[in-house]
Design an enzyme around this catalytic site. Structure first.
Site, PDB file in Angstrom:
ATOM      1  N   ALA A  38       4.661   1.034  -5.953  1.00  8.29           N
ATOM      2  CA  ALA A  38       5.321   1.301  -4.744  1.00  8.29           C
ATOM      3  C   ALA A  38       5.897  -0.030  -4.292  1.00  8.29           C
ATOM      4  O   ALA A  38       5.863  -0.482  -3.145  1.00  8.29           O
ATOM      5  CB  ALA A  38       4.431   1.754  -3.816  1.00  8.29           C
ATOM      6  N   HIS A  91       7.523  -7.486  -3.389  1.00  4.17           N
ATOM      7  CA  HIS A  91       7.393  -7.644  -4.977  1.00  4.17           C
ATOM      8  C   HIS A  91       8.652  -8.215  -5.498  1.00  4.17           C
ATOM      9  O   HIS A  91       8.570  -9.000  -6.259  1.00  4.17           O
ATOM     10  CB  HIS A  91       7.205  -6.381  -5.561  1.00  4.17           C
ATOM     11  CG  HIS A  91       5.940  -5.640  -4.949  1.00  4.17           C
ATOM     12  ND1 HIS A  91       5.835  -4.437  -4.104  1.00  4.17           N
ATOM     13  CD2 HIS A  91       4.608  -5.819  -5.314  1.00  4.17           C
ATOM     14  CE1 HIS A  91       4.962  -4.097  -3.892  1.00  4.17           C
ATOM     15  NE2 HIS A  91       3.910  -4.937  -4.445  1.00  4.17           N
TER      16      HIS A  91
HETATM   17  P1  AMP Z   1       0.299  -5.306  -4.851  1.00  2.50           P
HETATM   18  O1  AMP Z   1       1.205  -4.162  -5.391  1.00  2.50           O
HETATM   19  O2  AMP Z   1       0.162  -4.957  -3.392  1.00  2.50           O
HETATM   20  O3  AMP Z   1      -1.074  -5.458  -5.227  1.00  2.50           O
HETATM   21  O4  AMP Z   1       0.855  -6.691  -4.774  1.00  2.50           O
HETATM   22  C1  AMP Z   1       1.273  -7.282  -5.701  1.00  2.50           C
HETATM   23  C2  AMP Z   1       1.922  -8.762  -5.407  1.00  2.50           C
HETATM   24  O5  AMP Z   1       2.832  -8.728  -4.290  1.00  2.50           O
HETATM   25  C3  AMP Z   1       0.723  -9.505  -4.730  1.00  2.50           C
HETATM   26  O6  AMP Z   1       0.775 -10.685  -5.456  1.00  2.50           O
HETATM   27  C4  AMP Z   1       0.969  -9.352  -3.250  1.00  2.50           C
HETATM   28  O7  AMP Z   1       0.458 -10.510  -2.545  1.00  2.50           O
HETATM   29  C5  AMP Z   1       2.391  -9.443  -3.530  1.00  2.50           C
HETATM   30  N1  AMP Z   1       2.947  -8.980  -2.243  1.00  2.50           N
HETATM   31  C6  AMP Z   1       2.743  -7.709  -1.472  1.00  2.50           C
HETATM   32  N2  AMP Z   1       3.192  -7.643  -0.476  1.00  2.50           N
HETATM   33  C7  AMP Z   1       4.041  -8.679  -0.161  1.00  2.50           C
HETATM   34  C8  AMP Z   1       4.727  -9.387   0.796  1.00  2.50           C
HETATM   35  N3  AMP Z   1       5.090  -8.700   1.812  1.00  2.50           N
HETATM   36  N4  AMP Z   1       5.185 -10.643   0.765  1.00  2.50           N
HETATM   37  C9  AMP Z   1       5.234 -11.191  -0.361  1.00  2.50           C
HETATM   38  N5  AMP Z   1       4.334 -10.864  -1.486  1.00  2.50           N
HETATM   39  C10 AMP Z   1       3.740  -9.667  -1.114  1.00  2.50           C
END
Ligand code: AMP
Length: 280
Positions: free
Chosen positions: A34, A39
């Site tokens: 998503a 990301h």
């Molecule tokens: P997730 O798909 O939510 O597991 O996130 C994957 C990676 O993207 C993780 O390292 C999160 O910390 C990073 N991430 C998610 N949202 C953000 C954001 N708004 N700003 C920076 N990094 C993000």
């Protein structure tokens, strides 16, 4: 962009790449899909410091403490592949559960020395054990030189750095800044589950962080900074789970505010749980 869906394909691609490019570095961005601008910012960081960018998309069941949260987690594989393709990702790894967890009985327990008992850990039982389980497995599969993680998940970054240290893994963890919507709301895959009104309501979280930061800059002490944040947060209609000021290294509460302390918030907007943080 190379799309690989199992470990054999991933290993075949990476071993061939390493054989032909022995001096090139591999950067890795693990995600649960998503995908959004947050990301993409990790992919951009990876592109500037690594030669080959590998991204994984895997909704990891072991880090969910509630079955309905796992069920409702947004899954947008086709759009994710397109986003990765358009943003310079070189390899996307889309594993099945069995690729990540080949053993029938999943038995993993890591001593996180209390880093997992505070903040998120107080409310999401087993969450960080699941996070470490999947990240350690993915790092072992990809063997990247660098892995990029967002500071949106501030506690996760500390815990993964700790895990890499105690497991003596060879990957350098690179923390990347939080990317926000125009409204200031921290980007999150869960934001897609919010209604338009809830998206507006949710900005109380980042506004509360700003209030705290401003109060600190104006010279207020811990007690006053907290009081101002709580009062402001209560003017909105989200349900607060925690609002903590913590030391960046220990993650324990800190009454001394400085550049090594952060404010962390978790709150429910309707049924959707959101987190955010900022450094003083
Ligand atoms: P997730 O798909 O939510 O597991 O996130 C994957 C990676 O993207 C993780 O390292 C999160 O910390 C990073 N991430 C998610 N949202 C953000 C954001 N708004 N700003 C920076 N990094 C993000």
């Amino acid at each position: 962009m190379k799309i690989v869906r199992n470990n054999e394909a991933l290993e075949a691609f990476l071993s061939n790449y390493k054989l032909n490019n022995p001096s090139k570095s591999i950067g890795f961005v693990p995600t649960m899909g998503a995908l959004h601008q947050g990301h993409i910012s990790l992919i951009n960081h990876a592109k500037t410091t690594s030669n080959l960018v590998v991204c994984s998309v895997f909704v990891n069941p072991t880090q969910f403490d509630k079955a309905n949260d796992l069920e409702n987690y947004p899954r947008t594989e086709l759009a994710d592949i397109e986003i990765l393709h358009n943003n310079g990702c070189d390899v996307v790894y889309l594993p099945q559960f069995e690729d990540v967890y080949p053993e029938k009985n999943i038995d993993y327990n890591i001593n996180l020395e209390g880093l997992d008992k505070v903040l998120e850990g107080k409310y999401r039982d087993g969450h960080f054990n699941g996070v470490c389980m999947v990240v350690e497995r993915l790092l072992n599969l990809v063997q990247p030189d660098f892995a990029y993680f967002g500071l949106k998940d501030f506690q996760q970054v500390s815990i993964i750095k700790h895990m890499v240290r105690i497991r003596k893994l060879k990957t350098t963890i690179v923390p990347c800044p939080i990317i926000r919507e125009k409204s200031g709301l921290a980007m999150s895959s869960r934001n897609t589950l919010l209604t338009d009104q809830q998206r507006l309501d949710a900005t109380i979280i980042n506004k509360t962080l700003e209030i705290g930061k401003k109060a600190y800059q104006e010279g207020h002490d811990y007690k006053k900074v907290r009081e101002k944040m709580f009062t402001f947060f209560q003017s909105g209609n989200l349900e607060l789970e925690y609002l903590e000021i913590v030391d960046n290294d220990t993650l324990l509460n800190s009454t001394i505010l400085n550049s090594n302390t952060s404010i962390c918030i978790a709150a429910y907007c309707g049924k959707i749980r959101l987190i955010d943080n900022c450094q003083f």
